[in-house]
Enzyme design. Structure first.
Site, PDB file in Angstrom:
ATOM      1  N   SER A   1      13.617  40.931  16.665  1.00 30.47           N
ATOM      2  CA  SER A   1      14.158  41.012  15.298  1.00 30.47           C
ATOM      3  C   SER A   1      13.696  39.909  14.361  1.00 30.47           C
ATOM      4  O   SER A   1      13.933  40.001  13.157  1.00 30.47           O
ATOM      5  CB  SER A   1      15.681  40.997  15.337  1.00 30.47           C
ATOM      6  OG  SER A   1      16.154  42.312  15.382  1.00 30.47           O
TER       7      SER A   1
ATOM      8  N   LYS B   1      11.729  40.832  11.420  1.00 31.01           N
ATOM      9  CA  LYS B   1      12.356  41.350  10.189  1.00 31.01           C
ATOM     10  C   LYS B   1      12.133  40.372   9.026  1.00 31.01           C
ATOM     11  O   LYS B   1      12.054  40.775   7.868  1.00 31.01           O
ATOM     12  CB  LYS B   1      13.849  41.606  10.430  1.00 31.01           C
ATOM     13  CG  LYS B   1      14.078  42.774  11.429  1.00 31.01           C
ATOM     14  CD  LYS B   1      15.530  42.922  11.820  1.00 31.01           C
ATOM     15  CE  LYS B   1      15.871  44.231  12.502  1.00 31.01           C
ATOM     16  NZ  LYS B   1      15.624  44.320  13.928  1.00 31.01           N
TER      17      LYS B   1
ATOM     18  N   TYR C   1       7.392  49.587  12.865  1.00 30.21           N
ATOM     19  CA  TYR C   1       8.568  48.772  13.212  1.00 30.21           C
ATOM     20  C   TYR C   1       8.488  48.303  14.664  1.00 30.21           C
ATOM     21  O   TYR C   1       8.671  47.116  14.960  1.00 30.21           O
ATOM     22  CB  TYR C   1       9.852  49.588  12.964  1.00 30.21           C
ATOM     23  CG  TYR C   1      11.091  48.903  13.477  1.00 30.21           C
ATOM     24  CD1 TYR C   1      11.696  47.867  12.770  1.00 30.21           C
ATOM     25  CD2 TYR C   1      11.650  49.265  14.714  1.00 30.21           C
ATOM     26  CE1 TYR C   1      12.821  47.221  13.263  1.00 30.21           C
ATOM     27  CE2 TYR C   1      12.770  48.613  15.214  1.00 30.21           C
ATOM     28  CZ  TYR C   1      13.349  47.595  14.487  1.00 30.21           C
ATOM     29  OH  TYR C   1      14.447  46.938  14.989  1.00 30.21           O
TER      30      TYR C   1
ATOM     31  N   TYR D   1      22.848  38.375  13.556  1.00 28.63           N
ATOM     32  CA  TYR D   1      23.632  39.560  13.934  1.00 28.63           C
ATOM     33  C   TYR D   1      25.065  39.434  13.431  1.00 28.63           C
ATOM     34  O   TYR D   1      25.300  38.804  12.399  1.00 28.63           O
ATOM     35  CB  TYR D   1      23.595  39.771  15.459  1.00 28.63           C
ATOM     36  CG  TYR D   1      22.200  39.843  16.031  1.00 28.63           C
ATOM     37  CD1 TYR D   1      21.267  40.746  15.514  1.00 28.63           C
ATOM     38  CD2 TYR D   1      21.810  39.037  17.075  1.00 28.63           C
ATOM     39  CE1 TYR D   1      19.992  40.833  16.047  1.00 28.63           C
ATOM     40  CE2 TYR D   1      20.532  39.118  17.615  1.00 28.63           C
ATOM     41  CZ  TYR D   1      19.627  40.007  17.089  1.00 28.63           C
ATOM     42  OH  TYR D   1      18.369  40.086  17.611  1.00 28.63           O
TER      43      TYR D   1
ATOM     44  N   VAL E   1      16.250  39.643  20.195  1.00 28.50           N
ATOM     45  CA  VAL E   1      16.754  39.860  21.557  1.00 28.50           C
ATOM     46  C   VAL E   1      15.738  39.460  22.638  1.00 28.50           C
ATOM     47  O   VAL E   1      16.046  39.501  23.820  1.00 28.50           O
ATOM     48  CB  VAL E   1      17.240  41.311  21.786  1.00 28.50           C
ATOM     49  CG1 VAL E   1      18.472  41.606  20.958  1.00 28.50           C
ATOM     50  CG2 VAL E   1      16.134  42.317  21.521  1.00 28.50           C
TER      51      VAL E   1
END
Ligand code: GLU
Length: 319
Positions: free
Chosen positions: A78, A81, A202, A254, A272
């Site tokens: 992540s 992102k 992605y 998160y 993660v």
């Protein structure tokens, strides 16, 4: 997990003290890693050694301070992102980017579909899966993976970043929840790209192989207002950097972002795969690798180490 510390009595800018505190943070992180476990919902991630832990702190002058596993490559997950958002801001602009994705934290898990289905047609923010997939859709119309990889290398000041094929395959084979998100976005008529092309971009971005050093370098680039301090090259406009850091602060950890903001207070993004990238004012970047995760999906050792650093060196953005 979180604890409180006495306020330091030493000079928090003294290089020897900084080094000592980083070593303590490393020891705390290594110890706390025993309380977590590696992600296994992407089968390839379960192969990580949960005992691994490393930290790298890098400023614009001088050598980085490193302890533990800082060279080992792992998938960025992540944390990509942040790169996707930076690319969208740079290549599409602020107005276009935020016409298709929001800026609000959700308080939900990173891969939740709940609010996307019931509360808002647009994903809440670019740091959750739905928002990052939406951004990948936008990017897929203007660049291919090779171009985005080049941007990722510049953004992390690391030409060694490459696609981890095994993780990429594992993600695409098992990423049904992300598939559900992309088709939910399509069904609402808000998806900007072709669903399969969007997902592929992605997944590839989640599968980039980084290390704690590259993450510290990403944090440093953000601390330097988007400029590579070693080459002088401008990668992202400073105005966009402010936006990126704000979203890292409010949404980067998160559904632990609020508590982390209070207790650590460093704009950060976790993945993660066990990585955390943090950025401290205009001073330095911090990269952590610790694949043993806590219940919220954040590196257990990483949180312990960053909390220690923040308290002892007074790094909270509001200190
Ligand atoms: N590739 C992972 C997913 O989409 C990223 C999750 C994460 O690091 O938060 O599920």
């Amino acid at each position: 997990m979180y604890s409180t510390y006495e306020q330091p009595e030493f000079d928090v800018h003294d290089p020897a003290e900084i080094r000592r505190v980083i070593y303590e943070a490393y020891c705390n992180g290594k110890e706390a890693a025993a309380n977590g476990r590696a992600a296994d919902y992407i089968p390839e991630l379960a192969k990580a050694d949960p005992g691994d832990f490393g930290i790298c702190v890098m400023g614009a002058e001088g050598d980085p301070i490193v302890f533990g596993e800082v060279e080992k490559r792992f998938s960025i997950q992540s944390i990509s992102k942040v790169i996707n958002l930076a690319a969208a801001l740079k290549f599409l602009g602020f107005r276009e980017t935020f016409s298709h994705v929001g800026m609000e934290p959700t308080g939900d898990a990173f891969n939740s579909i709940l609010k996307l289905d019931t509360v808002s047609d647009l994903p809440f923010n670019p740091m959750i899966n739905a928002g990052a997939i939406q951004i990948a859709g936008m990017l897929s119309n203007v660049m291919d993976f090779g171009e985005l990889l080049d941007f990722a290398r510049a953004f992390c000041m690391d030409d060694g970043i490459a696609l981890n094929e095994a993780v990429y395959r594992s993600e695409s084979e098992t990423g049904d929840r992300n598939r559900a998100i992309v088709y939910l976005l399509k069904s609402k008529g808000v998806l900007q790209g072709d669903p399969e092309k969007t997902l592929d971009l992605y997944f590839r971005m989640c599968s980039l192989n980084v290390n704690a050093r590259s993450l510290a370098q990403m944090g440093l680039l953000l601390a330097c207002d988007g400029q590579n301090p070693f080459t002088g090259r401008h990668i992202v406009h400073p105005g966009y950097i402010r936006t990126i850091k704000s979203l890292m602060f409010t949404c980067g950890m998160y559904d632990e972002s609020g508590e982390y903001g209070v207790r650590v207070g460093i704009p950060s993004k976790s993945g993660v795969g066990g990585g955390i990238a943090g950025t401290v004012g205009h001073r330095f970047g911090i990269g952590v690798y610790g694949p043993a995760l806590n219940k919220k999906g954040n590196s257990a050792g990483g949180i312990a180490a960053l909390e220690h650093l923040s308290h002892l060196l007074k790094l909270n953005a509001f200190s």
